[in-house]
Design a protein around this motif. Structure first.
Motif, PDB file in Angstrom:
ATOM      1  N   SER A  16     -12.049   4.299   7.959  1.00  0.00           N
ATOM      2  CA  SER A  16     -10.652   3.751   6.877  1.00  0.00           C
ATOM      3  C   SER A  16      -9.250   3.214   7.997  1.00  0.00           C
ATOM      4  O   SER A  16      -8.200   3.016   6.848  1.00  0.00           O
ATOM      5  CB  SER A  16     -10.441   5.315   6.565  1.00  0.00           C
ATOM      6  OG  SER A  16     -10.344   6.089   7.090  1.00  0.00           O
ATOM      7  N   VAL A  17      -9.185   3.249   8.641  1.00  0.00           N
ATOM      8  CA  VAL A  17      -7.604   2.669   9.814  1.00  0.00           C
ATOM      9  C   VAL A  17      -8.451   1.103  10.217  1.00  0.00           C
ATOM     10  O   VAL A  17      -7.631   0.949  10.418  1.00  0.00           O
ATOM     11  CB  VAL A  17      -7.947   3.781  10.137  1.00  0.00           C
ATOM     12  CG1 VAL A  17      -7.360   4.951  10.088  1.00  0.00           C
ATOM     13  CG2 VAL A  17      -8.899   4.057  11.774  1.00  0.00           C
ATOM     14  N   LEU A  18      -9.198   0.276   9.426  1.00  0.00           N
ATOM     15  CA  LEU A  18      -9.575  -0.973   9.877  1.00  0.00           C
ATOM     16  C   LEU A  18      -7.612  -1.443   9.357  1.00  0.00           C
ATOM     17  O   LEU A  18      -7.543  -2.717  10.640  1.00  0.00           O
ATOM     18  CB  LEU A  18      -9.821  -1.731   8.842  1.00  0.00           C
ATOM     19  CG  LEU A  18     -10.280  -2.624   9.159  1.00  0.00           C
ATOM     20  CD1 LEU A  18     -10.749  -2.853  10.773  1.00  0.00           C
ATOM     21  CD2 LEU A  18     -11.581  -3.525   8.365  1.00  0.00           C
ATOM     22  N   TRP A  19      -7.403  -0.823   8.503  1.00  0.00           N
ATOM     23  CA  TRP A  19      -5.647  -2.058   8.063  1.00  0.00           C
ATOM     24  C   TRP A  19      -5.016  -2.169   9.157  1.00  0.00           C
ATOM     25  O   TRP A  19      -3.908  -2.373   8.802  1.00  0.00           O
ATOM     26  CB  TRP A  19      -5.511  -2.097   6.652  1.00  0.00           C
ATOM     27  CG  TRP A  19      -5.034  -0.684   6.376  1.00  0.00           C
ATOM     28  CD1 TRP A  19      -3.401  -0.052   7.050  1.00  0.00           C
ATOM     29  CD2 TRP A  19      -5.286   0.515   6.135  1.00  0.00           C
ATOM     30  NE1 TRP A  19      -3.132   1.743   6.993  1.00  0.00           N
ATOM     31  CE2 TRP A  19      -4.791   1.983   5.326  1.00  0.00           C
ATOM     32  CE3 TRP A  19      -7.031   0.827   5.483  1.00  0.00           C
ATOM     33  CZ2 TRP A  19      -5.263   3.377   5.112  1.00  0.00           C
ATOM     34  CZ3 TRP A  19      -7.244   1.877   4.580  1.00  0.00           C
ATOM     35  CH2 TRP A  19      -6.038   3.407   4.840  1.00  0.00           C
ATOM     36  N   LEU A  20      -5.179  -0.623  10.268  1.00  0.00           N
ATOM     37  CA  LEU A  20      -3.857  -0.489  10.938  1.00  0.00           C
ATOM     38  C   LEU A  20      -4.468  -1.585  12.522  1.00  0.00           C
ATOM     39  O   LEU A  20      -3.457  -1.874  13.307  1.00  0.00           O
ATOM     40  CB  LEU A  20      -4.284   0.645  11.315  1.00  0.00           C
ATOM     41  CG  LEU A  20      -3.237   1.527  10.636  1.00  0.00           C
ATOM     42  CD1 LEU A  20      -3.526   3.117  10.741  1.00  0.00           C
ATOM     43  CD2 LEU A  20      -2.230   0.960   9.815  1.00  0.00           C
ATOM     44  N   PHE A 295     -12.039   1.356  -7.159  1.00  0.00           N
ATOM     45  CA  PHE A 295     -11.950   2.900  -6.067  1.00  0.00           C
ATOM     46  C   PHE A 295     -10.358   3.461  -5.667  1.00  0.00           C
ATOM     47  O   PHE A 295     -10.210   4.345  -5.172  1.00  0.00           O
ATOM     48  CB  PHE A 295     -12.294   2.632  -4.523  1.00  0.00           C
ATOM     49  CG  PHE A 295     -13.975   2.466  -5.038  1.00  0.00           C
ATOM     50  CD1 PHE A 295     -14.729   3.830  -4.945  1.00  0.00           C
ATOM     51  CD2 PHE A 295     -14.464   1.527  -4.902  1.00  0.00           C
ATOM     52  CE1 PHE A 295     -16.035   3.697  -5.357  1.00  0.00           C
ATOM     53  CE2 PHE A 295     -15.868   1.586  -4.929  1.00  0.00           C
ATOM     54  CZ  PHE A 295     -16.725   2.926  -5.464  1.00  0.00           C
ATOM     55  N   LEU A 296      -9.306   2.441  -5.523  1.00  0.00           N
ATOM     56  CA  LEU A 296      -8.366   2.574  -5.925  1.00  0.00           C
ATOM     57  C   LEU A 296      -7.052   2.631  -6.117  1.00  0.00           C
ATOM     58  O   LEU A 296      -5.707   3.542  -6.401  1.00  0.00           O
ATOM     59  CB  LEU A 296      -7.160   1.392  -4.654  1.00  0.00           C
ATOM     60  CG  LEU A 296      -7.632   1.129  -3.958  1.00  0.00           C
ATOM     61  CD1 LEU A 296      -7.141  -0.199  -3.599  1.00  0.00           C
ATOM     62  CD2 LEU A 296      -8.490   1.553  -2.872  1.00  0.00           C
ATOM     63  N   GLU A 297      -7.453   3.005  -8.067  1.00  0.00           N
ATOM     64  CA  GLU A 297      -7.078   4.240  -8.519  1.00  0.00           C
ATOM     65  C   GLU A 297      -5.797   5.927  -8.292  1.00  0.00           C
ATOM     66  O   GLU A 297      -7.419   6.398  -7.732  1.00  0.00           O
ATOM     67  CB  GLU A 297      -8.081   4.069 -10.057  1.00  0.00           C
ATOM     68  CG  GLU A 297      -7.656   2.380 -10.606  1.00  0.00           C
ATOM     69  CD  GLU A 297      -6.790   1.883 -11.134  1.00  0.00           C
ATOM     70  OE1 GLU A 297      -5.349   2.783 -11.602  1.00  0.00           O
ATOM     71  OE2 GLU A 297      -6.099   1.103 -11.196  1.00  0.00           O
ATOM     72  N   GLY A 298      -4.926   5.673  -8.944  1.00  0.00           N
ATOM     73  CA  GLY A 298      -4.822   6.752  -9.079  1.00  0.00           C
ATOM     74  C   GLY A 298      -4.380   7.732  -7.244  1.00  0.00           C
ATOM     75  O   GLY A 298      -4.113   8.327  -6.837  1.00  0.00           O
ATOM     76  N   LEU A 299      -4.505   6.407  -5.854  1.00  0.00           N
ATOM     77  CA  LEU A 299      -4.534   7.131  -4.988  1.00  0.00           C
ATOM     78  C   LEU A 299      -3.414   6.306  -4.110  1.00  0.00           C
ATOM     79  O   LEU A 299      -2.345   5.203  -4.725  1.00  0.00           O
ATOM     80  CB  LEU A 299      -5.886   6.305  -3.888  1.00  0.00           C
ATOM     81  CG  LEU A 299      -6.527   7.106  -4.783  1.00  0.00           C
ATOM     82  CD1 LEU A 299      -8.336   6.018  -3.488  1.00  0.00           C
ATOM     83  CD2 LEU A 299      -7.080   7.869  -4.201  1.00  0.00           C
ATOM     84  N   SER A 300      -2.883   7.170  -3.146  1.00  0.00           N
ATOM     85  CA  SER A 300      -1.422   6.410  -2.595  1.00  0.00           C
ATOM     86  C   SER A 300      -2.058   5.347  -1.942  1.00  0.00           C
ATOM     87  O   SER A 300      -3.290   5.285  -1.133  1.00  0.00           O
ATOM     88  CB  SER A 300      -0.594   7.451  -1.581  1.00  0.00           C
ATOM     89  OG  SER A 300      -1.050   8.244  -0.709  1.00  0.00           O
ATOM     90  N   GLU A 302      -0.922   5.224   1.687  1.00  0.00           N
ATOM     91  CA  GLU A 302      -2.145   5.943   2.501  1.00  0.00           C
ATOM     92  C   GLU A 302      -3.587   6.420   2.737  1.00  0.00           C
ATOM     93  O   GLU A 302      -4.691   6.491   3.281  1.00  0.00           O
ATOM     94  CB  GLU A 302      -1.465   7.286   3.243  1.00  0.00           C
ATOM     95  CG  GLU A 302       0.374   7.174   3.499  1.00  0.00           C
ATOM     96  CD  GLU A 302       1.008   6.040   2.275  1.00  0.00           C
ATOM     97  OE1 GLU A 302       0.902   6.891   0.808  1.00  0.00           O
ATOM     98  OE2 GLU A 302       2.414   5.745   2.882  1.00  0.00           O
ATOM     99  N   GLU A 303      -4.334   6.624   0.859  1.00  0.00           N
ATOM    100  CA  GLU A 303      -5.355   6.806   0.913  1.00  0.00           C
ATOM    101  C   GLU A 303      -6.196   6.224   0.926  1.00  0.00           C
ATOM    102  O   GLU A 303      -7.440   6.136   0.853  1.00  0.00           O
ATOM    103  CB  GLU A 303      -5.177   7.889  -0.586  1.00  0.00           C
ATOM    104  CG  GLU A 303      -4.259   9.305   0.202  1.00  0.00           C
ATOM    105  CD  GLU A 303      -4.541  10.208  -2.020  1.00  0.00           C
ATOM    106  OE1 GLU A 303      -5.055  11.269  -1.715  1.00  0.00           O
ATOM    107  OE2 GLU A 303      -3.363   9.306  -1.892  1.00  0.00           O
TER     108      GLU A 303
END
Length: 439
Positions: A16-20, A295-300, A302-303
């Motif tokens: 989950s940190v691939l974008w970094l 899957f991104l609905e309702g998430l910040s 960062e999540e």
């Protein structure tokens, strides 16, 4: 054509940190993604969420018309070869296709025979596939070689293009080996992809044309992926063949027997210079696939998981599309549409890459998927473009139309005309700076 909404047999999970961090250069070392590219990935995805929540599909401002001769005129075709395919950076291969020193690949692009090879130093190079003695190709197909020997008179070249041997040199005469190596082209390798400019005298100005789009692609980590296989398909005019990659409007009609009639036909376009992304929206966009933005609905932010950041079809102007799939593990199909020997000929090369090494089950599933995609293009897309070419050659239909829901087609053809309207004396930076407006 390949489409990004076929999701079967999900068998993977991405950190989950691939974008970094971009996961590894060709030496396996992770390097930070540039902040601007990271921000654009976020911005593109946030825009998709906002449009989805608003129930909006952004469309082009108006219907556009293109003169039919753009697909049939020999003068137009010659200009495209010179001012597009022999001028612009072309994505020729994935890095994993040339995984080891000596790995090579040959291609023919706009009448230019090209040899791609990875040297002992790990660098990818591109050469004119021609012995400087009497213009014989020094390599055929793909493979691995320590050196390249001309099959005509036995001249031998190193993987770096240097002349290392001349048969019967004492009788041939005195020549300078340094002046008789393979003719080289400017090459750029980034984000696990290899570009070349098929003009040996061109400045190696890749960044002006590729821009942040290449940095964004770096998040896939293609440099650490694996080559599966490739399929070559013959078609008609290269723009007609490529047009089918640039819209979803035709899906429930032309592909009703393969994708079904329930599939939605709307696309959201996101433009990045001459390149762009199109993402599927509608009924089938609510997929449970790992890259669904649902899957991104309702998430910040960062999540957010990483897969949705890279969803959709990526279009690299002038002739490449990249589509993600999840059958047999995470994979992509890279489609390269190349002009043939005449205005009415083209070749589509489909290259399948997979993120992880596959076991027998995944390999069989991946092979089933790629065979299906090849079938769709060979039996549905390309026959349609052949029929179009036949009608346009009659000269009786004077134009074609691109709807407001076909903004990618409008954008692509504007860029084609923009490129051929500016001669080769204009540098790539000027070509990009004077870009046509977004539809």
């Amino acid at each position: 054509m390949p489409h990004p909404f076929i999701y079967i047999n999900v068998t993977f999970k991405i950190d989950s940190v691939l974008w970094l961090f971009i996961k590894g250069d060709k030496n396996g070392v992770s390097t930070p993604m540039k902040a601007a590219a990271k921000q654009k990935l976020y911005a593109d995805t946030q825009e998709m969420l906002d449009l989805r929540n608003a129930g909006t599909v952004r469309r082009a401002r108006q219907v556009a018309t293109l003169d039919a001769s753009k697909y049939t005129d020999e003068v137009q075709f010659a200009a495209e070869q010179e001012r597009i395919f022999k001028r612009l950076p072309l994505m020729l291969a994935a890095s994993c296709e040339l995984i080891e020193p000596g790995s090579y690949k040959t291609m023919d692009i706009a009448g230019v025979p090209v040899l791609l090879v990875r040297g002992k130093d790990g660098l990818a190079r591109a050469f004119l596939n021609s012995c400087p003695h009497r213009a014989s190709p020094v390599a055929k197909g793909c493979g691995k070689a320590a050196r390249f020997t001309c099959p005509y008179h036995g001249w031998t070249f190193g993987r770096e293009g240097n002349l290392i041997g001349i048969a019967a040199r004492e009788s041939f005469g005195d020549i300078d080996p340094d002046d008789n190596g393979l003719l080289s082209f400017p090459v750029h390798e980034q984000s696990g992809l290899i570009w070349a400019i098929l003009d040996p005298d061109a400045p190696a100005d890749f960044s002006s044309f590729l821009g942040e789009f290449t940095e964004m692609l770096g998040g896939f980590g293609f440099e650490n992926w694996h080559f599966g296989h490739r399929t070559t398909l013959e078609g008609t005019n290269w723009k007609l063949a490529f047009d089918a990659h640039l819209e979803f409007y035709h899906l429930p009609v032309l592909h009703r027997k393969t994708f079904g009639t329930e599939i939605a036909n709307a696309a959201q376009y996101q433009y990045h210079g001459p390149h762009f992304r199109l993402r599927h929206v509608g009924k089938r966009s609510e997929s449970s696939a790992p890259d669904s933005i649902a899957f991104l609905e309702g998430l910040s932010q960062e999540e957010w998981s990483t897969e949705p950041l890279f969803s959709g079809e990526w279009i690299l102007f002038p002739n490449v599309s990249i589509n993600s799939f999840f059958q047999g593990g995470r994979g992509v199909i890279i489609s390269q549409v190349l002009p043939g020997n005449s205005v009415g000929e083209s070749v589509t090369i489909q290259t399948y890459l997979h993120e992880h090494r596959q076991n027998d089950e995944d390999r069989a599933a991946g092979a089933e998927l790629t065979a299906f995609i090849a079938h769709v293009v060979r039996e549905e897309d390309l026959p349609m473009s052949k029929d179009q070419q036949h009608i346009l050659l009659s000269g009786l239909q004077k134009s074609v139309q691109f709807g407001r829901n076909e903004g990618g087609l409008q954008h692509f053809h504007r860029w084609v005309q923009h490129c051929i309207s500016m001669d080769e004396t204009h540098p790539l930076a000027e070509l990009v700076m004077s870009a046509p407006s977004i539809p």
